[in-house]
Design an enzyme around this catalytic site. Structure first.
Site, PDB file in Angstrom:
ATOM      1  N   HIS A   1       3.663  -2.449   3.149  1.00 44.42           N
ATOM      2  CA  HIS A   1       3.705  -1.094   2.599  1.00 44.42           C
ATOM      3  C   HIS A   1       5.010  -0.864   1.845  1.00 44.42           C
ATOM      4  O   HIS A   1       6.058  -1.371   2.247  1.00 44.42           O
ATOM      5  CB  HIS A   1       3.559  -0.054   3.712  1.00 44.42           C
TER       6      HIS A   1
ATOM      7  N   ASP B   1       0.805  -1.217   0.000  1.00 45.41           N
ATOM      8  CA  ASP B   1       0.000   0.000   0.000  1.00 45.41           C
ATOM      9  C   ASP B   1       0.845   1.279   0.000  1.00 45.41           C
ATOM     10  O   ASP B   1       2.020   1.272   0.397  1.00 45.41           O
ATOM     11  CB  ASP B   1      -0.890   0.037   1.246  1.00 45.41           C
TER      12      ASP B   1
ATOM     13  N   HIS C   1      -5.063   9.382   0.983  1.00 51.89           N
ATOM     14  CA  HIS C   1      -5.136   8.444   2.105  1.00 51.89           C
ATOM     15  C   HIS C   1      -5.982   8.962   3.269  1.00 51.89           C
ATOM     16  O   HIS C   1      -5.600   8.873   4.440  1.00 51.89           O
ATOM     17  CB  HIS C   1      -3.716   8.112   2.602  1.00 51.89           C
TER      18      HIS C   1
ATOM     19  N   HIS D   1      -6.012   3.330  -4.088  1.00 49.99           N
ATOM     20  CA  HIS D   1      -5.941   3.512  -2.629  1.00 49.99           C
ATOM     21  C   HIS D   1      -6.225   4.961  -2.242  1.00 49.99           C
ATOM     22  O   HIS D   1      -5.716   5.444  -1.231  1.00 49.99           O
ATOM     23  CB  HIS D   1      -4.554   3.073  -2.137  1.00 49.99           C
TER      24      HIS D   1
END
Length: 301
Positions: free
Chosen positions: A267, A122, A177, A173
């Protein structure tokens, strides 16, 4: 009466023949112009805002957008040819059907088969850490899913192309964020839509998978992502690598949580991800040695 008076002259016969030919031509042209045109297929009504109110309604919306036999234009009859555009002979364009509106994300993917797992990363791409992850995956001929933030993707499009060229799945995504379950619908739409736009501009096709930051889905998020053609993918094993717990800890969390259908969350951006890069270098060959096959979700048609 003389014989030459009973036989019509040659000139008279020619006149009669010309009249009969003209009458036949008129009948043919009239028949051609009155041929009923080929029926035009009726487009299914577009799903309105209420269609996203439930899973069943979402499924119905997906069905109405799927191309079926009725979507192909009927080939025009010979008599109507000059009334039809040339595109009547081109094959119909088929579009990916919209997914249903879910009420929960996918937490695992057992449908990929026994001893299969999914690796996901991510917040990237980040030129400091993403290339190292891509290199390790390439060394072991493994594919993964990268959920990108638009503000990172727009300045690192070369990494998006590298992901595509290596066969990885690129997902959405959001742009910055945010925690979407505390975000107004208009901003949710903007966060998701802008990121999909960057991905499509760069790779030539929009993403088919979405992951909400912090796993914070709600009804609005499910509806908007489905409307934009994406399915929700969460995770089974969280490495918590964003807390920088140490490379050995990240490795242990992945290997201890390994099981068929497991989706691993790591990540490649959002902070110092050097531990994540180093951990992948160790646990990936170990998973392969244990017989696990690292796969990605199949492309939806």
């Amino acid at each position: 009466m003389k014989r030459d008076q009973m036989v019509p002259s040659r000139r008279t016969l020619l006149r009669v023949t010309a009249c009969l030919g003209a009458a036949a031509a008129v009948r043919m042209l009239t028949a051609e112009d009155t041929v009923a045109p080929a029926p035009t297929p009726h487009a299914a009504p577009a799903a309105g805002p209420k269609a996203a109110g439930s899973k069943a309604a979402g499924s119905k919306a997906a069905g109405s957008n799927a191309a079926g036999p009725q979507a192909a234009a009927a080939r025009p009859r010979a008599g109507a040819y000059r009334l039809e555009p040339m595109t009547a002979y081109t094959p119909p364009r088929y579009h990916t059907a919209l997914p249903p509106v879910r009420t929960r994300p996918f937490l695992s993917m057992p449908q990929l088969g026994a001893h299969s797992m999914v690796l996901t990363f991510d917040d990237g791409p980040d030129p400091r850490y993403t290339p190292g992850i891509l290199k390790t995956l390439r060394q072991h001929d493994v594919r993964a899913v990268f959920f990108l933030c638009g503000e990172m993707a727009t300045d690192n499009r070369d990494l998006l192309r590298e992901m595509r060229d290596d066969g990885h799945v690129v997902g959405n995504h959001t742009w910055t964020h945010p925690q979407l379950n505390k975000t107004p619908p208009a901003r949710i739409r903007d966060e998701i839509g802008r990121t999909s736009e960057v991905i499509e501009q760069t790779l030539g096709e929009p993403p088919q998978w979405f992951r909400a930051p912090y796993g914070a889905w709600n009804r609005n998020v499910f509806e908007i992502q489905a409307e934009m053609g994406m399915e929700p993918l969460a995770w089974t094993v969280d490495t918590l690598d964003w807390t920088t717990p140490g490379t050995p800890t990240i490795i242990s969390r992945v290997l201890d949580g390994a099981a068929p259908g497991v989706v691993v969350l790591s990540h490649d951006a959002g902070g110092d991800r050097s531990q994540s890069v180093a951990a992948l270098h160790t646990y990936l060959p170990e998973l392969l040695a244990q017989g696990y096959r690292l796969k990605v979700p199949p492309r939806r048609r």
